[in-house]
Design a protein around this motif. Structure first.
Motif, PDB file in Angstrom:
ATOM      1  N   CYS A 385      -0.260  -6.112  -2.910  1.00 55.04           N
ATOM      2  CA  CYS A 385      -0.887  -4.841  -2.566  1.00 55.04           C
ATOM      3  C   CYS A 385      -0.843  -3.885  -3.754  1.00 55.04           C
ATOM      4  O   CYS A 385       0.169  -3.771  -4.449  1.00 55.04           O
ATOM      5  CB  CYS A 385      -0.180  -4.216  -1.362  1.00 55.04           C
ATOM      6  N   PHE A 390      -3.380   0.054  -0.730  1.00 54.68           N
ATOM      7  CA  PHE A 390      -2.578   0.804   0.248  1.00 54.68           C
ATOM      8  C   PHE A 390      -3.393   1.930   0.876  1.00 54.68           C
ATOM      9  O   PHE A 390      -3.344   2.141   2.099  1.00 54.68           O
ATOM     10  CB  PHE A 390      -1.333   1.373  -0.421  1.00 54.68           C
ATOM     11  N   ALA A 394      -4.061   2.546   4.811  1.00 55.93           N
ATOM     12  CA  ALA A 394      -3.688   3.792   5.473  1.00 55.93           C
ATOM     13  C   ALA A 394      -4.887   4.411   6.185  1.00 55.93           C
ATOM     14  O   ALA A 394      -4.758   4.974   7.280  1.00 55.93           O
ATOM     15  CB  ALA A 394      -3.107   4.774   4.458  1.00 55.93           C
ATOM     16  N   ILE A 410       4.653   6.461  -2.604  1.00 51.75           N
ATOM     17  CA  ILE A 410       4.329   5.081  -2.240  1.00 51.75           C
ATOM     18  C   ILE A 410       3.585   4.376  -3.379  1.00 51.75           C
ATOM     19  O   ILE A 410       3.901   3.234  -3.738  1.00 51.75           O
ATOM     20  CB  ILE A 410       3.499   5.052  -0.946  1.00 51.75           C
ATOM     21  N   GLU A 423       2.579  -7.203   4.741  1.00 51.62           N
ATOM     22  CA  GLU A 423       3.846  -6.488   4.959  1.00 51.62           C
ATOM     23  C   GLU A 423       3.603  -4.985   5.122  1.00 51.62           C
ATOM     24  O   GLU A 423       4.222  -4.334   5.977  1.00 51.62           O
ATOM     25  CB  GLU A 423       4.790  -6.753   3.789  1.00 51.62           C
ATOM     26  N   VAL A 424       2.716  -4.436   4.298  1.00 58.51           N
ATOM     27  CA  VAL A 424       2.400  -3.015   4.410  1.00 58.51           C
ATOM     28  C   VAL A 424       1.715  -2.732   5.749  1.00 58.51           C
ATOM     29  O   VAL A 424       2.039  -1.757   6.437  1.00 58.51           O
ATOM     30  CB  VAL A 424       1.490  -2.573   3.243  1.00 58.51           C
ATOM     31  N   GLU A 427       4.141  -2.467   8.675  1.00 60.68           N
ATOM     32  CA  GLU A 427       4.839  -1.181   8.747  1.00 60.68           C
ATOM     33  C   GLU A 427       3.939  -0.082   9.303  1.00 60.68           C
ATOM     34  O   GLU A 427       4.369   0.744  10.097  1.00 60.68           O
ATOM     35  CB  GLU A 427       5.343  -0.779   7.357  1.00 60.68           C
ATOM     36  N   LEU A 428       2.667  -0.105   8.909  1.00 57.79           N
ATOM     37  CA  LEU A 428       1.738   0.923   9.374  1.00 57.79           C
ATOM     38  C   LEU A 428       1.456   0.805  10.866  1.00 57.79           C
ATOM     39  O   LEU A 428       1.049   1.778  11.508  1.00 57.79           O
ATOM     40  CB  LEU A 428       0.424   0.833   8.594  1.00 57.79           C
ATOM     41  N   LEU A 438       4.382   6.103   7.395  1.00 61.34           N
ATOM     42  CA  LEU A 438       4.452   6.140   5.930  1.00 61.34           C
ATOM     43  C   LEU A 438       5.897   6.143   5.450  1.00 61.34           C
ATOM     44  O   LEU A 438       6.221   5.568   4.393  1.00 61.34           O
ATOM     45  CB  LEU A 438       3.703   7.355   5.397  1.00 61.34           C
ATOM     46  N   VAL A 441       6.938   2.671   5.310  1.00 65.67           N
ATOM     47  CA  VAL A 441       6.435   1.992   4.110  1.00 65.67           C
ATOM     48  C   VAL A 441       7.312   2.323   2.902  1.00 65.67           C
ATOM     49  O   VAL A 441       7.632   1.447   2.091  1.00 65.67           O
ATOM     50  CB  VAL A 441       4.963   2.397   3.837  1.00 65.67           C
ATOM     51  N   LEU A 444      10.440   0.316   3.138  1.00 63.75           N
ATOM     52  CA  LEU A 444      10.150  -1.086   2.820  1.00 63.75           C
ATOM     53  C   LEU A 444      10.093  -1.291   1.313  1.00 63.75           C
ATOM     54  O   LEU A 444      10.679  -2.248   0.775  1.00 63.75           O
ATOM     55  CB  LEU A 444       8.808  -1.489   3.455  1.00 63.75           C
ATOM     56  N   LEU A 445       9.387  -0.415   0.620  1.00 65.45           N
ATOM     57  CA  LEU A 445       9.245  -0.546  -0.840  1.00 65.45           C
ATOM     58  C   LEU A 445      10.577  -0.348  -1.553  1.00 65.45           C
ATOM     59  O   LEU A 445      10.858  -1.029  -2.551  1.00 65.45           O
ATOM     60  CB  LEU A 445       8.206   0.457  -1.347  1.00 65.45           C
TER      61      LEU A 445
END
Length: 475
Positions: A385, A390, A394, A410, A423-424, A427-428, A438, A441, A444-445
């Protein structure tokens, strides 16, 4: 003038008895002969003789239109056309037919049942009768579907030269107007499949409707790469005459490569939905011989996509320069040369307007012979990503079209870690509240970044220890 002598009543009775006795004797003899014939003459021979006698005295002829040709390897285009055409001929006089509808279809799907007849009239004076039939194959344990077309013998030339081409053209016209449902084919028959009759012995394919919602508009992909793929697909569709002129099979090969979760399957679904092509999903590990591969190729239809996922998982397809050890108890005899002939040899010309898509997580493991143009014409990287990807996610998942205070953080983290669009997206999806989603996210990062740092530290320690041991060993 002398009057005629009338026969006596006794003489009439005697004649009647004699006639009845003769008839009874004849009927008994015929029953005996029939019984002996049934016992001595095999049933297939009797059926054949009956059909010959019937055709000799009849003014009509029956033509069989089988679903498959060449021993079940290739679908019969005339059968498919008749199946579509006859849907429009079903009337209140039809006693039995089946109906169905998928979520994507706007109208009902109608088809004939076994034994049902449809009467058709062509150019006023020509009457024809269609009948759906099924023949059992005892030796193979499956069934063969076919249409029987009956008409007067005197119309033979007109049926072949005018009527059949009319049915083919009418079918194409109907198909072009209808919303075609994209199908996903697999080599294993699927219970409850509305098209499962094709998965038995005819090429080994069963199908379900592909209801995957992916389109190019929904893919979190670099816009330039997305445009390049669409342009390539459009150019391929328009170049039938060009491929014929240069002497190449009308096909196109794509390689999708990248780590898991980067959207390879979604891109395949988007291509199928964009082109309205059916998908044939093939696992090389399920094949044992090159001959199976050839049989599978010719059993697929034109205007379709053949997908070979994780092509690197087959040892035979891996780079021979890597020195991959061949297992001693290999059951599969599928070879690299067999696959190359399948996608770029004589067998690749068995069909038109076909796309072959390969996927792999490790492009560097594939044999170079597979990667060259003509086999995998276009290599499409499916990357981790990006900041732009991203923002697209979003917008799609949270409806955020304007800047958010967490966007900057982010985007900065995404440049430093490896995270997949899947994966993103996960989370969203955890919250409809943009701030909460957010923040997830960001966490996660951050975890990804910490894990990456830990891996670097461990690798650094291993390298340092190796150097110390090397020095110690040399002293």
């Amino acid at each position: 003038m002398r009057g005629r002598m009338l026969p006596a009543a006794g003489d009439m009775q005697s004649a009647a008895l004699t006639l009845f006795s003769t008839y009874a004797s004849f009927a008994g003899s015929m029953m005996l002969i029939r019984s002996m014939a049934n016992e001595l003459v095999p049933r297939p021979v009797r059926t054949y003789l009956q059909s010959v006698i019937h055709s000799f005295f009849s003014n009509h002829i029956t033509v069989k239109v089988h679903e498959h040709l060449n021993g079940g390897m290739i679908r019969n285009q005339i059968y498919d056309a008749a199946e579509v055409y006859l849907r429009t001929k079903i009337s209140p006089n039809t006693k039995r037919f089946s109906i169905g509808k998928t979520p994507k279809q706007k109208s009902l799907s109608i088809s004939l049942e076994k034994g049902e007849e449809i009467l058709d009239r062509f150019v006023d004076d020509m009457e024809l009768k269609w009948m759906m039939s099924i023949e059992s194959q005892k030796n193979y344990g499956n069934e063969k579907r076919l249409f029987e077309l009956t008409f007067n013998k005197k119309f033979m030339d007109r049926v072949l030269q005018d009527y059949v081409p009319f049915v083919l053209a009418k079918s194409k016209e109907i198909t072009d107007k209808d919303d075609k449902v994209v199908k996903l084919y697999t080599r294993a028959g699927i219970p409850g499949d509305d098209d499962g009759r094709r998965g038995g012995g005819q090429g080994g394919w069963g199908s379900i409707n592909l209801d995957h919602p992916a389109t190019f508009e929904t893919l979190a992909m670099d816009p330039e790469l997305k445009k390049t793929i669409i342009d390539d697909l459009e150019r391929f569709l328009k170049r039938k005459d060009f491929y014929k002129k240069v002497g190449k099979a009308w096909k196109r090969g794509y390689l999708l490569y990248g780590p898991p979760g980067t959207g390879k399957s979604s891109l395949i679904a988007a291509i199928a939905n964009y082109l309205n092509f059916d998908i044939y999903d093939l696992e090389l590990t399920s094949l044992r011989f090159d001959s199976e591969l050839r049989r599978i190729l010719v059993s697929t239809t034109n205007r379709s996509i053949l997908v070979i996922e994780d092509v690197d998982c087959s040892v035979e397809m891996q780079d021979r320069r890597l020195g991959v050890e061949q297992p001693n108890d290999r059951r599969s005899k599928l070879t690299l040369s067999g696959l190359l002939n399948f996608i770029d040899g004589l067998w690749s010309s068995c069909g038109d307007e076909r796309i072959i898509i390969f996927t792999t997580n490790y492009r560097d493991r594939l044999d170079p012979a597979l990667l060259r143009p003509g086999r995998m014409d276009m290599h499409i990287p499916m990357s981790y990503c990006t900041g732009q990807g991203f923002k697209f996610l979003a917008s799609k998942y949270l409806g955020l079209h304007d800047h958010h205070m967490l966007f900057g953080k982010i985007e900065g983290l995404i440049e430093k870690v490896e995270v997949t669009p899947a994966e993103v997206a996960e989370e969203l999806m955890k919250s409809e509240d943009a701030d909460i989603a957010l923040a997830g996210v960001v966490n996660l990062l951050k975890r990804k970044k910490m894990e990456g740092n830990e891996i670097e530290e461990v690798e650094g320690c291993e390298t340092k220890r190796f150097k110390i041991e090397e020095i110690g060993g040399s002293l």
